[in-house]
Design a protein around this motif. Sequence first.
Motif, PDB file in Angstrom:
ATOM      1  N   ARG A  66     -97.427  68.904 -87.498  1.00 31.08           N
ATOM      2  CA  ARG A  66     -96.776  67.623 -87.732  1.00 31.08           C
ATOM      3  C   ARG A  66     -95.268  67.732 -87.695  1.00 31.08           C
ATOM      4  N   THR A  67     -94.729  68.963 -87.582  1.00 34.21           N
ATOM      5  CA  THR A  67     -93.278  69.091 -87.522  1.00 34.21           C
ATOM      6  C   THR A  67     -92.731  68.464 -86.255  1.00 34.21           C
ATOM      7  N   ARG A  68     -93.559  68.172 -85.291  1.00 36.13           N
ATOM      8  CA  ARG A  68     -93.090  67.548 -84.066  1.00 36.13           C
ATOM      9  C   ARG A  68     -93.089  66.025 -84.161  1.00 36.13           C
ATOM     10  N   ASP A  69     -93.583  65.514 -85.302  1.00 39.80           N
ATOM     11  CA  ASP A  69     -93.700  64.070 -85.459  1.00 39.80           C
ATOM     12  C   ASP A  69     -92.390  63.422 -85.905  1.00 39.80           C
ATOM     13  N   HIS A  70     -91.445  64.212 -86.325  1.00 42.25           N
ATOM     14  CA  HIS A  70     -90.177  63.695 -86.803  1.00 42.25           C
ATOM     15  C   HIS A  70     -89.043  64.504 -86.175  1.00 42.25           C
ATOM     16  N   LEU A  71     -87.911  63.869 -85.991  1.00 42.53           N
ATOM     17  CA  LEU A  71     -86.751  64.598 -85.487  1.00 42.53           C
ATOM     18  C   LEU A  71     -85.493  63.926 -85.999  1.00 42.53           C
ATOM     19  N   ASN A  72     -84.654  64.673 -86.672  1.00 43.43           N
ATOM     20  CA  ASN A  72     -83.405  64.162 -87.211  1.00 43.43           C
ATOM     21  C   ASN A  72     -82.310  64.391 -86.170  1.00 43.43           C
ATOM     22  N   LEU A  73     -81.862  63.310 -85.548  1.00 45.80           N
ATOM     23  CA  LEU A  73     -80.879  63.443 -84.476  1.00 45.80           C
ATOM     24  C   LEU A  73     -79.536  63.964 -84.963  1.00 45.80           C
ATOM     25  N   SER A  74     -79.244  63.810 -86.257  1.00 44.25           N
ATOM     26  CA  SER A  74     -77.964  64.314 -86.765  1.00 44.25           C
ATOM     27  C   SER A  74     -77.871  65.825 -86.621  1.00 44.25           C
ATOM     28  N   VAL A  75     -79.012  66.514 -86.667  1.00 45.67           N
ATOM     29  CA  VAL A  75     -79.022  67.970 -86.496  1.00 45.67           C
ATOM     30  C   VAL A  75     -78.588  68.330 -85.083  1.00 45.67           C
ATOM     31  N   LEU A  76     -79.134  67.613 -84.093  1.00 45.44           N
ATOM     32  CA  LEU A  76     -78.764  67.882 -82.703  1.00 45.44           C
ATOM     33  C   LEU A  76     -77.287  67.603 -82.476  1.00 45.44           C
ATOM     34  N   ASP A  77     -76.797  66.503 -83.055  1.00 45.74           N
ATOM     35  CA  ASP A  77     -75.378  66.168 -82.918  1.00 45.74           C
ATOM     36  C   ASP A  77     -74.494  67.248 -83.531  1.00 45.74           C
ATOM     37  N   ALA A  78     -74.845  67.679 -84.739  1.00 41.73           N
ATOM     38  CA  ALA A  78     -74.028  68.664 -85.445  1.00 41.73           C
ATOM     39  C   ALA A  78     -74.008  70.002 -84.715  1.00 41.73           C
ATOM     40  N   ARG A  79     -75.164  70.442 -84.249  1.00 41.16           N
ATOM     41  CA  ARG A  79     -75.242  71.718 -83.543  1.00 41.16           C
ATOM     42  C   ARG A  79     -74.468  71.663 -82.230  1.00 41.16           C
ATOM     43  N   TYR A  80     -74.607  70.570 -81.506  1.00 40.40           N
ATOM     44  CA  TYR A  80     -73.900  70.441 -80.232  1.00 40.40           C
ATOM     45  C   TYR A  80     -72.390  70.361 -80.450  1.00 40.40           C
ATOM     46  N   SER A  81     -71.969  69.617 -81.468  1.00 39.76           N
ATOM     47  CA  SER A  81     -70.537  69.488 -81.761  1.00 39.76           C
ATOM     48  C   SER A  81     -69.925  70.834 -82.120  1.00 39.76           C
ATOM     49  N   SER A  82     -70.639  71.619 -82.909  1.00 33.78           N
ATOM     50  CA  SER A  82     -70.102  72.922 -83.308  1.00 33.78           C
ATOM     51  C   SER A  82     -69.967  73.848 -82.114  1.00 33.78           C
ATOM     52  N   LEU A  83     -70.962  73.857 -81.251  1.00 31.50           N
ATOM     53  CA  LEU A  83     -70.910  74.707 -80.062  1.00 31.50           C
ATOM     54  C   LEU A  83     -69.774  74.276 -79.142  1.00 31.50           C
ATOM     55  N   THR A  84     -69.633  72.958 -78.944  1.00 30.86           N
ATOM     56  CA  THR A  84     -68.590  72.433 -78.067  1.00 30.86           C
ATOM     57  C   THR A  84     -67.197  72.751 -78.598  1.00 30.86           C
ATOM     58  N   ALA A  85     -67.006  72.593 -79.911  1.00 31.63           N
ATOM     59  CA  ALA A  85     -65.693  72.861 -80.507  1.00 31.63           C
ATOM     60  C   ALA A  85     -65.325  74.335 -80.395  1.00 31.63           C
ATOM     61  N   LEU A  86     -66.259  75.210 -80.709  1.00 28.55           N
ATOM     62  CA  LEU A  86     -65.992  76.639 -80.613  1.00 28.55           C
ATOM     63  C   LEU A  86     -65.716  77.061 -79.180  1.00 28.55           C
ATOM     64  N   GLU A  87     -66.468  76.504 -78.246  1.00 35.69           N
ATOM     65  CA  GLU A  87     -66.273  76.843 -76.846  1.00 35.69           C
ATOM     66  C   GLU A  87     -64.908  76.381 -76.351  1.00 35.69           C
TER      67      GLU A  87
END
Length: 209
Positions: A64-85
Motif C-alpha cells: 500500500r506504500t504505492r497508494d500515496h505520494l507526497n509531492l513535497s518530498v519530490l520537490d524538496a529532493r529535486y531542489s536540493s540536488l539542483t542547488a548543490l549542482e
Amino acid sequence: MTVKPCPRNHADACHAADGSVLCVSCIGQAERTLRALPALHQECLLHASPTSRRSNPTKVSGSRTRDHLNLSVLDARYSSLTALESWSQTVAALRKVTAPARSVPRLARFLVQHLEWLLAQPYAAEFADEMESVAAELRSTIDPGSGELRTAIRTCVVDNCSGTISTSLGSGAGARTGPLECSMGHAWEIGEWLNLRHLMEHQRKGADA
C-alpha cells in the motif's frame, strides 16, 4: 585593516572572520548544513509515502506504500540536488576544476572541500542562505510539524492547455491518494507522477529562459 560586518542577519553585530565574508558562527553553520544535506536528502525519501512507516518493510508486491505520494518530498529532493549542482558548477568553472557526478553526497562533499574559497566570495551570504533554505525544506518533509497543508498551483504540462494543476503538499490525511488532475480535465495516475514532476520542472525552466 578594516573590519567588515557579517552580511547575514544577526541579533548583534558580528564581524567577518579573516579571509571570509561571513563570521565564524556562519562559517561553522554553513559547513554543518552541507555535511547534513546527504542524510536529510536520503531520510526524506522515507516520507514520500505517509503509510511507509506503518507498512511491513518486507512487503513488496501489492504494497500500500504505492497508494500515496507526497509531492513535497519530490520537490524538496529535486531542489536540493539542483542547488548543490548549480553551486558546484560555479566553483568548478571559476576554480577550473572538475565538478563531481550529479549526486547529493558527491556534490555536498565537493562544496565542503571548496567551502573556504566559496565563503571568501562576494556571494558567500547568498550561498549560505540557499543551503540553509534547502536543508529547511528537506527537514519540513521529515517533520511537517502541525501538518498544515501547502498548495502549489502550476500550469498544466499538456501542450496548448490553459488549465492549472493544484497539488496539496501535505502528508498524512492530506496526502493525495487518487489521480492528479488539471482544471481542464487532464489526469495522471500515481505511477505517472514522477514523470509529471520532471515535465513541470522542464516547463518552469523554459519560462525562466
